[in-house]
Design an enzyme around this catalytic site. Structure first.
Site, PDB file in Angstrom:
ATOM      1  CE  LYS A 186     -65.942 -29.366  57.088  1.00 14.42           C
ATOM      2  NZ  LYS A 186     -66.343 -29.439  58.500  1.00 14.42           N
TER       3      LYS A 186
HETATM    4  C1  LIG Z   1     -66.716 -31.067  59.011  1.00 16.31           C
HETATM    5  C2  LIG Z   1     -66.104 -32.409  58.928  1.00 16.31           C
HETATM    6  C3  LIG Z   1     -66.857 -33.583  58.959  1.00 16.31           C
HETATM    7  C4  LIG Z   1     -68.305 -33.631  59.281  1.00 16.31           C
HETATM    8  O1  LIG Z   1     -69.107 -32.752  58.656  1.00 16.31           O
HETATM    9  P1  LIG Z   1     -70.460 -32.199  59.314  1.00 16.31           P
HETATM   10  O2  LIG Z   1     -71.165 -31.693  58.130  1.00 16.31           O
HETATM   11  O3  LIG Z   1     -70.084 -31.115  60.282  1.00 16.31           O
HETATM   12  O4  LIG Z   1     -71.172 -33.335  59.956  1.00 16.31           O
HETATM   13  C5  LIG Z   1     -66.195 -34.780  58.765  1.00 16.31           C
HETATM   14  N1  LIG Z   1     -64.869 -34.852  58.594  1.00 16.31           N
HETATM   15  C6  LIG Z   1     -64.112 -33.742  58.590  1.00 16.31           C
HETATM   16  C7  LIG Z   1     -62.641 -33.879  58.349  1.00 16.31           C
HETATM   17  C8  LIG Z   1     -64.692 -32.501  58.777  1.00 16.31           C
HETATM   18  O5  LIG Z   1     -63.923 -31.416  58.810  1.00 16.31           O
END
Ligand SMILES: *Cc1c(COP(=O)(O)O)cnc(C)c1O
Length: 408
Positions: A186
């Site tokens: 991210k």
């Molecule tokens: C990455 C993501 C999540 C979940 O995040 P994690 O930290 O990997 O559990 C939820 N929704 C979207 C749209 C994402 O891209």
């Protein structure tokens, strides 16, 4: 994106602060921790950055969604309207609280189509969950209006869009609550982590307790804390929060690099008249983590993706239509209701119904879409090289299709 491209001394320094005391937990140990509270500091930074009142850190974006749903009192029997294009975490969280995911079409914003949301509302609908995919936003005015009219909860999955805004407001602050993810790919990363943001104090207090087994956090002795409701362990550690703290302080740098690279690449691809771009409801608020673009047909798009793959320039180019994790077409486990634990009957019925539900409107968009990841570490030369190679590959395919129009 991702933030790990610019890891440096700052992350190391924050981590060392924690290791010096050895207190890796965010709660308690008030004496030995010698004033080091990285999780609290990070929550304050996020609140400042987003212009919201309350932030609750969690162990992941998925647990942030689960926490938000629980704190918003969404559970057994409730329907949550969500898009056909998202990450699997969105429906995992909905199922985990006992609610029913109702999946509807996306439009050329790559996010919830407001008219599809309207059409999906039933007496059981409790929440609308837009997902701000690939760094940019859903049509929040239209979605908020629907939720206001029908008295529905608006929960923004902004896990991919930290730093993006809509009409001046941070994504995640427009609905009743919003969530972020700090997983390893991210914009801001601390390996694993997430956050719920809200302006509602009661929702925040519930998130605070829920993520720590229901602790009310009112005293100094954890053993004497009261537990007004059931909770879970979705705590973040001080080590993760320390890295997140160094990263969020770089968010403005990340955004300005992304915007610069995004603008340059978009300008290059704009030379090809057959290419169109994702519709962005508020261009100024795009966090520019991806450049998402369309070709006129699925066949041309597939041919271009194949050509870029063959030329080894595909890295960071995503063809979501064939991706098992982000688009309804690949969610066979969901459509087969293949859960390890028993699902409720309404959940099972809703999931099995997906096998025969048409997502033709989404298919028409996603089958023609390619998203190109905008890196933070590109040199000007690398960016130019990437754009030049992409242009050549796309032009080559378009040329071939012109001489062999039968394939269209
Ligand atoms: C990455 C993501 C999540 C979940 O995040 P994690 O930290 O990997 O559990 C939820 N929704 C979207 C749209 C994402 O891209």
């Amino acid at each position: 994106m991702p933030g790990f491209e610019l890891f440096g001394e700052e992350e190391r320094k924050e981590l060392n602060d924690v290791m010096e005391t050895g207190i890796l937990m965010r709660y308690g140990f008030d004496g030995p921790r010698k004033g080091i509270w990285k999780s609290i500091e990070l929550e304050k930074e996020i609140a400042n950055r987003c212009g919201c009142k309350h932030v609750q850190l969690t162990s992941s974006g998925t647990s942030a969604l689960t926490t938000a749903l629980a704190a918003l009192n969404i559970g057994a029997g409730d329907e949550v309207i969500m898009p056909s294009f998202t990450f699997v975490a969105s429906f995992e969280a909905v199922l985990s609280v006992g609610a029913v995911p109702v999946i509807v079409d996306v439009d050329d914003t790559l996010t919830l189509d407001p008219s599809a949301v309207r059409a999906a509302i039933t007496p059981k609908t409790k929440c609308v969950m837009p997902v701000h995919m690939c760094g940019s936003m859903a049509e929040m005015d239209a979605l908020k209006q629907i939720c206001d009219e029908r008295n529905l909860i608006l929960l923004e999955d902004a896990c991919q869009s930290l730093g993006a805004t809509y009409k001046g407001k941070a994504l995640g602050t427009i609905g009743h609550a919003g969530t972020f993810s700090f997983d390893f790919v991210k914009t801001v990363t601390c390996a694993e982590g997430g956050a719920v943001i809200t302006n509602n104090e009661e929702v925040y207090t519930k998130c605070d307790g829920y993520t720590d087994h229901g602790h009310d956090h009112k005293g100094v002795d954890r053993g004497a804390d009261l537990h007004p409701f059931l909770g879970y362990n979705f705590r973040i550690s001080e080590l993760h929060a320390a890295v997140g703290l160094a990263q969020i302080r770089k968010l403005d740098t990340f955004l300005s690099i992304q915007r610069k690279n995004h603008t340059a690449l978009k300008k290059m691809l704009s030379q090809i008249p057959e290419i169109s771009f994702r519709r962005i409801p508020d261009e100024a608020g795009d966090s520019c983590t991806f450049l998402s673009w369309f070709l006129p047909t699925e066949e041309l798009t597939r041919a271009v993706v194949a050509e870029m793959k063959a030329q080894n320039i595909i890295a960071g180019n995503m063809y979501w239509f064939d991706n098992n994790w982000h688009y309804i077409r690949g969610w066979s486990h969901l459509k087969n209701a293949a859960a390890l634990n028993n699902l409720t009957d309404p959940q099972k019925n809703a999931l099995l119904k997906l096998q025969t539900t048409s997502f033709a409107a989404s298919d028409a968009i996603i089958s023609r879409c390619v998203s190109t990841l905008i890196n933070l570490s590109w040199t000007e030369e690398q960016l130019k090289d990437k754009g030049t190679k992409m242009l050549a590959a796309i032009k080559k395919v378009l040329q071939e299709e012109l001489v062999a129009p039968a394939r269209l």
